[in-house]
Scaffold this motif. Structure first.
Motif, PDB file in Angstrom:
ATOM      1  N   ARG A 246       0.456   0.986  16.869  1.00 27.71           N
ATOM      2  CA  ARG A 246       0.580   0.428  18.406  1.00 27.71           C
ATOM      3  C   ARG A 246       0.049   1.561  19.263  1.00 27.71           C
ATOM      4  O   ARG A 246       0.220   2.599  19.076  1.00 27.71           O
ATOM      5  CB  ARG A 246       2.295   0.221  18.660  1.00 27.71           C
TER       6      ARG A 246
ATOM      7  N   THR B 280       1.076  -1.332  10.596  1.00 32.02           N
ATOM      8  CA  THR B 280       0.628  -1.516  11.829  1.00 32.02           C
ATOM      9  C   THR B 280       0.496  -0.220  12.732  1.00 32.02           C
ATOM     10  O   THR B 280       0.938   0.905  12.249  1.00 32.02           O
ATOM     11  CB  THR B 280       1.605  -2.464  12.738  1.00 32.02           C
TER      12      THR B 280
ATOM     13  N   ILE C 256      -1.528  -4.073  19.505  1.00 31.77           N
ATOM     14  CA  ILE C 256      -1.292  -3.933  18.197  1.00 31.77           C
ATOM     15  C   ILE C 256      -2.271  -4.101  17.237  1.00 31.77           C
ATOM     16  O   ILE C 256      -3.065  -4.832  17.318  1.00 31.77           O
ATOM     17  CB  ILE C 256       0.013  -5.001  17.725  1.00 31.77           C
TER      18      ILE C 256
ATOM     19  N   ASP D  43      -0.409   2.494  23.379  1.00 38.95           N
ATOM     20  CA  ASP D  43       0.208   2.203  24.732  1.00 38.95           C
ATOM     21  C   ASP D  43      -1.022   2.423  25.727  1.00 38.95           C
ATOM     22  O   ASP D  43      -1.620   3.698  25.413  1.00 38.95           O
ATOM     23  CB  ASP D  43       1.622   3.054  25.034  1.00 38.95           C
TER      24      ASP D  43
ATOM     25  N   THR E 285       0.349  -2.650  25.918  1.00 37.14           N
ATOM     26  CA  THR E 285       0.258  -2.294  24.674  1.00 37.14           C
ATOM     27  C   THR E 285      -0.645  -3.093  23.839  1.00 37.14           C
ATOM     28  O   THR E 285      -0.939  -4.308  24.278  1.00 37.14           O
ATOM     29  CB  THR E 285       1.628  -2.191  24.053  1.00 37.14           C
TER      30      THR E 285
END
Length: 367
Positions: free
Chosen positions: A280, A278, A268, A282, A266
């Motif tokens: 994220r 934020t 960020i 994957d 991942t």
């Protein structure tokens, strides 16, 4: 509609393939170095339109298999490419007329051009994904029911393995295991295709698209005004593709591991001045899902890319580092990858996410 590869094309193709790679497919710039050397030796590399193939022409799908980071650490040997294509020609007992990319994304988008320079075969202006995906059975050919076998796998040590009498899923598992055994990198030739198959099941003109995307990104970075809007307009007008800005900020964390030949993890991204805002992302080699406030704002098969905020150059998943200022964007997937049948194979649920695919061109993103 055919064209001949030039040195000038290489820079554009590297950028475009990186963008279409959705973070995966391997870093393309090493391939550019190889191609420059091949062109300097006098090789002519031709790219032909799918319409130029006869119905009975024979094409094969080519690409490297392994964790993308491995492709930046290990040299590509001419022999592993040439011997695999020769072995496939011998197995089929027929001349091969053209090569096609398994995936246009990243390093693998340029691999057929390298193979063409070494063998003299032309490259079809098409590929099996319209982007990059982690597995060889994620290609449109498999989704449409075509067989991957016979499959030829070669390694840097000269070893060659032919896979016969296997399902497409089993062939993928065997190739992945061979990749690990061969040092997390092997060259694969599979999916023998007729010209008719290519026209029916390949994503068309993606080599030309990658070249154009490279030009658009270079032009947009130096254009007045908002460079992303310049890119977005060019893709919409010239190719009918939607491209949306999901988020802009700085990379604050990246966690990853190499598992079963995949780079999994991942990243960020946080917005400057607001540590609670934020995004994220994957990835499994490729960026699969982007999350904001617990909601998926983009997902496979749409093409999620991370671009340097200043240069607009794409950053692969293995090259993400703390502190980079980035724009995270999503581009619409090819139509062949958005069918119900394709989504069973490359949609978010196929990668273990309990969410439905929502095309990027139907979303409104708050930036």
């Amino acid at each position: 509609m055919a064209w001949t590869l030039s040195v000038e094309d290489l820079g554009y193709l590297a950028i475009g393939c990186a963008m279409l790679g959705s973070g995966g497919g391997g870093e393309p710039h090493y391939a550019v170095t190889l191609l420059k050397a091949i062109l300097a030796r006098g090789a002519e590399i031709r790219i032909i339109d799918p319409s130029e193939l006869s119905d009975d022409a024979l094409a094969v799908n080519v690409g490297f298999v392994g964790a993308p980071i491995t492709l930046t650490e290990k040299l590509i040997m001419d022999g592993e490419i040439v011997q695999a294509i020769a072995a496939m020609r011998g197995r089929l007992n027929a001349p091969i007329d053209a090569l096609i990319a398994a995936e246009i994304g990243g390093f693998n988008g340029l691999v057929p051009l390298i193979a063409a320079g070494l063998t003299g075969l032309p490259v079809i202006d098409a590929d099996g994904m319209g982007r990059a995906f982690p597995r060889s059975d994620h290609v449109t050919f498999a989704i449409c029911g075509l067989s991957a076998v016979p499959t030829v796998v070669s390694g840097e040590g000269g070893e060659t393995v032919v896979i016969e009498n296997a399902s497409t899923a089993k062939a993928e598992a065997l190739v992945r295991a061979l990749s690990v055994a061969m040092g997390s990198k092997c060259f694969s030739v599979d999916y023998p295709l007729s010209g008719r198959d290519v026209r029916a099941h390949a994503v068309p003109r993606t080599v030309s698209l990658a070249r154009d995307i490279g030009r658009y990104l270079r032009d947009a970075a130096s254009a007045p005004g908002d460079p992303f809007e310049t890119l977005r307009a060019a893709l919409r007008v010239r190719w009918g593709l939607s491209c949306e800005l999901l988020f802009e900020g700085s990379i604050t964390a990246r966690e990853h591991d190499t598992k079963g030949g995949f780079d999994v993890g991942t990243a960020i991204v946080k917005r400057a001045g607001n540590v609670d805002d934020t995004l994220r992302i994957d990835f499994q080699n490729e960026f699969l899902v982007a999350w904001k406030d617990g909601n998926a704002v983009a997902s496979t098969p749409d093409i999620i890319s991370v671009l340097d905020s200043h240069t607009l150059l794409p950053i692969t998943s293995d090259a993400i580092r703390y502190g980079q200022r980035v724009k995270v964007v999503a581009m619409s997937a090819p139509a062949l990858m958005r069918t119900p049948r394709a989504l069973e194979v490359v949609g978010p649920r196929a990668f273990g996410y309990d969410i439905d695919y929502r095309p990027v061109d139907t979303r409104h993103h708050a930036q």
